[in-house]
Every structure is written in C-alpha cells, then in structure tokens.
Design a protein around this motif. Structure first.
Motif, mmCIF file in Angstrom:
data_model
loop_
_atom_site.group_PDB
_atom_site.id
_atom_site.type_symbol
_atom_site.label_atom_id
_atom_site.label_comp_id
_atom_site.label_asym_id
_atom_site.label_seq_id
_atom_site.Cartn_x
_atom_site.Cartn_y
_atom_site.Cartn_z
ATOM 1 N N GLY A 197 0.791 -1.228 0.000
ATOM 2 C CA GLY A 197 0.000 0.000 0.000
ATOM 3 C C GLY A 197 0.818 1.270 0.000
ATOM 4 N N CYS A 198 0.114 2.378 0.206
ATOM 5 C CA CYS A 198 0.759 3.689 0.156
ATOM 6 C C CYS A 198 1.452 4.051 1.460
ATOM 7 C CB CYS A 198 -0.244 4.774 -0.228
ATOM 8 S SG CYS A 198 -1.962 4.388 -0.143
ATOM 9 N N SER A 199 1.106 3.397 2.551
ATOM 10 C CA SER A 199 1.676 3.788 3.839
ATOM 11 C C SER A 199 2.778 2.873 4.337
ATOM 12 C CB SER A 199 0.582 3.853 4.909
ATOM 13 O OG SER A 199 -0.286 4.911 4.648
ATOM 14 N N GLY A 200 2.866 1.669 3.849
ATOM 15 C CA GLY A 200 3.979 0.824 4.254
ATOM 16 C C GLY A 200 3.632 -0.565 4.741
ATOM 17 N N TRP A 201 2.658 -0.711 5.650
ATOM 18 C CA TRP A 201 2.329 -2.013 6.225
ATOM 19 C C TRP A 201 0.853 -2.322 6.007
ATOM 20 C CZ3 TRP A 201 6.365 -4.755 7.329
ATOM 21 C CH2 TRP A 201 7.524 -4.153 7.833
ATOM 22 N N GLY A 202 0.572 -3.579 5.713
ATOM 23 C CA GLY A 202 -0.806 -4.035 5.619
ATOM 24 C C GLY A 202 -0.983 -5.269 6.482
ATOM 25 N N HIS A 203 -2.117 -5.370 7.141
ATOM 26 C CA HIS A 203 -2.419 -6.552 7.952
ATOM 27 C C HIS A 203 -2.738 -7.728 7.033
ATOM 28 C CE1 HIS A 203 -3.525 -3.239 10.783
ATOM 29 N NE2 HIS A 203 -2.829 -4.006 11.603
ATOM 30 N N ILE A 204 -2.304 -8.913 7.415
ATOM 31 C CA ILE A 204 -2.632 -10.115 6.662
ATOM 32 C C ILE A 204 -3.202 -11.165 7.611
ATOM 33 C CG2 ILE A 204 -1.039 -9.784 4.731
ATOM 34 C CD1 ILE A 204 0.941 -11.636 6.170
ATOM 35 N N THR A 205 -4.177 -11.892 7.124
ATOM 36 C CA THR A 205 -4.754 -13.005 7.873
ATOM 37 C C THR A 205 -4.843 -14.207 6.953
ATOM 38 O OG1 THR A 205 -7.009 -12.345 7.301
ATOM 39 C CG2 THR A 205 -6.144 -11.546 9.407
ATOM 40 N N ASP A 206 -4.686 -15.374 7.537
ATOM 41 C CA ASP A 206 -4.794 -16.633 6.811
ATOM 42 C C ASP A 206 -5.011 -17.716 7.851
ATOM 43 O OD1 ASP A 206 -4.823 -18.462 4.759
ATOM 44 O OD2 ASP A 206 -2.715 -18.207 4.205
ATOM 45 N N LEU A 207 -5.333 -18.898 7.407
ATOM 46 C CA LEU A 207 -5.412 -20.011 8.341
ATOM 47 C C LEU A 207 -4.009 -20.557 8.565
ATOM 48 C CD1 LEU A 207 -8.622 -21.847 7.146
ATOM 49 C CD2 LEU A 207 -8.301 -20.553 9.249
ATOM 50 N N ALA A 208 -3.644 -20.780 9.812
ATOM 51 C CA ALA A 208 -2.347 -21.354 10.145
ATOM 52 C C ALA A 208 -2.423 -22.862 9.945
ATOM 53 C CB ALA A 208 -1.976 -21.036 11.590
ATOM 54 N N LYS A 209 -1.494 -23.376 9.147
ATOM 55 C CA LYS A 209 -1.435 -24.816 8.893
ATOM 56 C C LYS A 209 -0.250 -25.459 9.609
ATOM 57 C CE LYS A 209 -4.702 -24.918 5.648
ATOM 58 N NZ LYS A 209 -5.478 -25.915 5.024
ATOM 59 N N ASP A 210 0.640 -24.621 10.157
ATOM 60 C CA ASP A 210 1.813 -25.148 10.839
ATOM 61 C C ASP A 210 2.312 -24.137 11.864
ATOM 62 O OD1 ASP A 210 2.738 -23.173 9.125
ATOM 63 O OD2 ASP A 210 4.309 -24.390 8.227
ATOM 64 N N LEU A 211 3.095 -24.635 12.807
ATOM 65 C CA LEU A 211 3.775 -23.783 13.783
ATOM 66 C C LEU A 211 5.164 -23.524 13.222
ATOM 67 C CD1 LEU A 211 4.016 -22.427 16.564
ATOM 68 C CD2 LEU A 211 4.790 -24.628 17.457
ATOM 69 N N ARG A 212 5.473 -22.253 13.010
ATOM 70 C CA ARG A 212 6.768 -21.882 12.436
ATOM 71 C C ARG A 212 7.722 -21.451 13.534
ATOM 72 N NH1 ARG A 212 4.055 -18.217 7.685
ATOM 73 N NH2 ARG A 212 2.944 -19.942 6.696
ATOM 74 N N GLU A 213 9.013 -21.619 13.247
ATOM 75 C CA GLU A 213 10.024 -21.182 14.198
ATOM 76 C C GLU A 213 9.824 -19.699 14.478
ATOM 77 O OE1 GLU A 213 14.860 -20.990 14.552
ATOM 78 O OE2 GLU A 213 13.971 -22.273 13.035
ATOM 79 N N ASN A 214 9.904 -19.315 15.711
ATOM 80 C CA ASN A 214 9.759 -17.931 16.177
ATOM 81 C C ASN A 214 8.326 -17.414 16.169
ATOM 82 O OD1 ASN A 214 12.550 -17.629 16.708
ATOM 83 N ND2 ASN A 214 12.900 -17.226 14.541
ATOM 84 N N ASP A 215 7.330 -18.284 15.956
ATOM 85 C CA ASP A 215 5.936 -17.868 16.109
ATOM 86 C C ASP A 215 5.631 -17.631 17.580
ATOM 87 O OD1 ASP A 215 5.015 -17.917 13.483
ATOM 88 O OD2 ASP A 215 4.011 -19.860 13.664
ATOM 89 N N THR A 216 4.819 -16.645 17.854
ATOM 90 C CA THR A 216 4.200 -16.489 19.163
ATOM 91 C C THR A 216 2.754 -16.921 18.978
ATOM 92 O OG1 THR A 216 5.645 -14.667 19.799
ATOM 93 C CG2 THR A 216 3.533 -14.838 20.963
ATOM 94 N N VAL A 217 2.258 -17.727 19.893
ATOM 95 C CA VAL A 217 0.900 -18.240 19.777
ATOM 96 C C VAL A 217 0.076 -17.708 20.946
ATOM 97 C CG1 VAL A 217 -0.555 -20.286 19.599
ATOM 98 C CG2 VAL A 217 1.771 -20.341 18.679
ATOM 99 N N PHE A 218 -1.005 -17.022 20.601
ATOM 100 C CA PHE A 218 -1.965 -16.542 21.592
ATOM 101 C C PHE A 218 -3.169 -17.463 21.522
ATOM 102 C CE2 PHE A 218 0.317 -12.825 19.977
ATOM 103 C CZ PHE A 218 0.836 -12.312 21.156
#
Length: 112
Positions: free
Chosen positions: A34-55
């Motif tokens: 986008g024009c400002s720099g950051w955009g939020h993204i959402t998806d379904l998590a299919k795996d736990l990735r290294e360095n993920d924080t899980v709430f």
C-alpha cells in the motif's frame, strides 16, 4: 503482549478452523504494501513456524511471526460488513497513521 479477537471475529475464525482440515488457528501478521507501508494479513495457520508467538483465546489460537509481533501487539481483530463484502478489521495501537483507503498503515518509528 496480546492479540485479541472480538466475539464476532472469534466465532468466524472458530468456524473457519473447524471446517478446514489441518487448520490450527489464525495466522496474523503484516506485509509491506500500500501507500503507507504495512498491511495486515490473515490466513489459516497450517503449521507452527520457528519464532511464532501463539496466543490462545477461548480455544482459538492466533499465530504471529516474530517480525510482525512488534507491529501488531495489542491489536483487536473484528469481523464485519464493509459495503458488499465481509472482512476482518483491525484496531492496531501501533498504527500512527493510515492511508486514505485504509489498506495500509505506518508506525511511529517509520516517521523518524
């Protein structure tokens, strides 16, 4: 540190996860866009990735990668109608400004 789902968003994510084989929860983060720099993204998590924080909130897990976490910490995720579409919306306390179309945001450290 936390990311929070409103009751409507919680219900929607829970239904998505329960109806998708192999889904563990919601993956939430940011991407440069986008024009400002950051955009939020959402998806379904299919795996736990290294360095993920899980709430976890009432049985629903939210997976956030380490690079995104400082930019989304404290965000409230909601779900609702915008015009003719249904979408997630975000109240992100780290967003210093949003672009005019609302698709992207900047943070205070981007203005330094």
């Amino acid at each position: 540190m936390a990311v929070h789902l409103t009751p409507v968003a919680h219900s929607r994510v829970q239904r998505f996860v329960e109806s998708t084989p192999g889904a563990l929860g919601l993956r939430f983060g940011v991407t440069r866009t986008g024009c400002s720099g950051w955009g939020h993204i959402t998806d379904l998590a299919k795996d736990l990735r290294e360095n993920d924080t899980v709430f976890e909130q009432d049985g629903v897990r939210i997976y956030v990668d380490a690079d995104s976490l400082p930019l989304v910490d404290g965000t409230e995720i909601d779900f609702g109608k915008q015009g003719l579409s249904e979408t997630f919306t975000f109240k992100n306390p780290n967003a210093a400004a949003e672009c005019g179309c609302g698709e992207s945001f900047t943070t205070e450290d981007m203005h330094r």
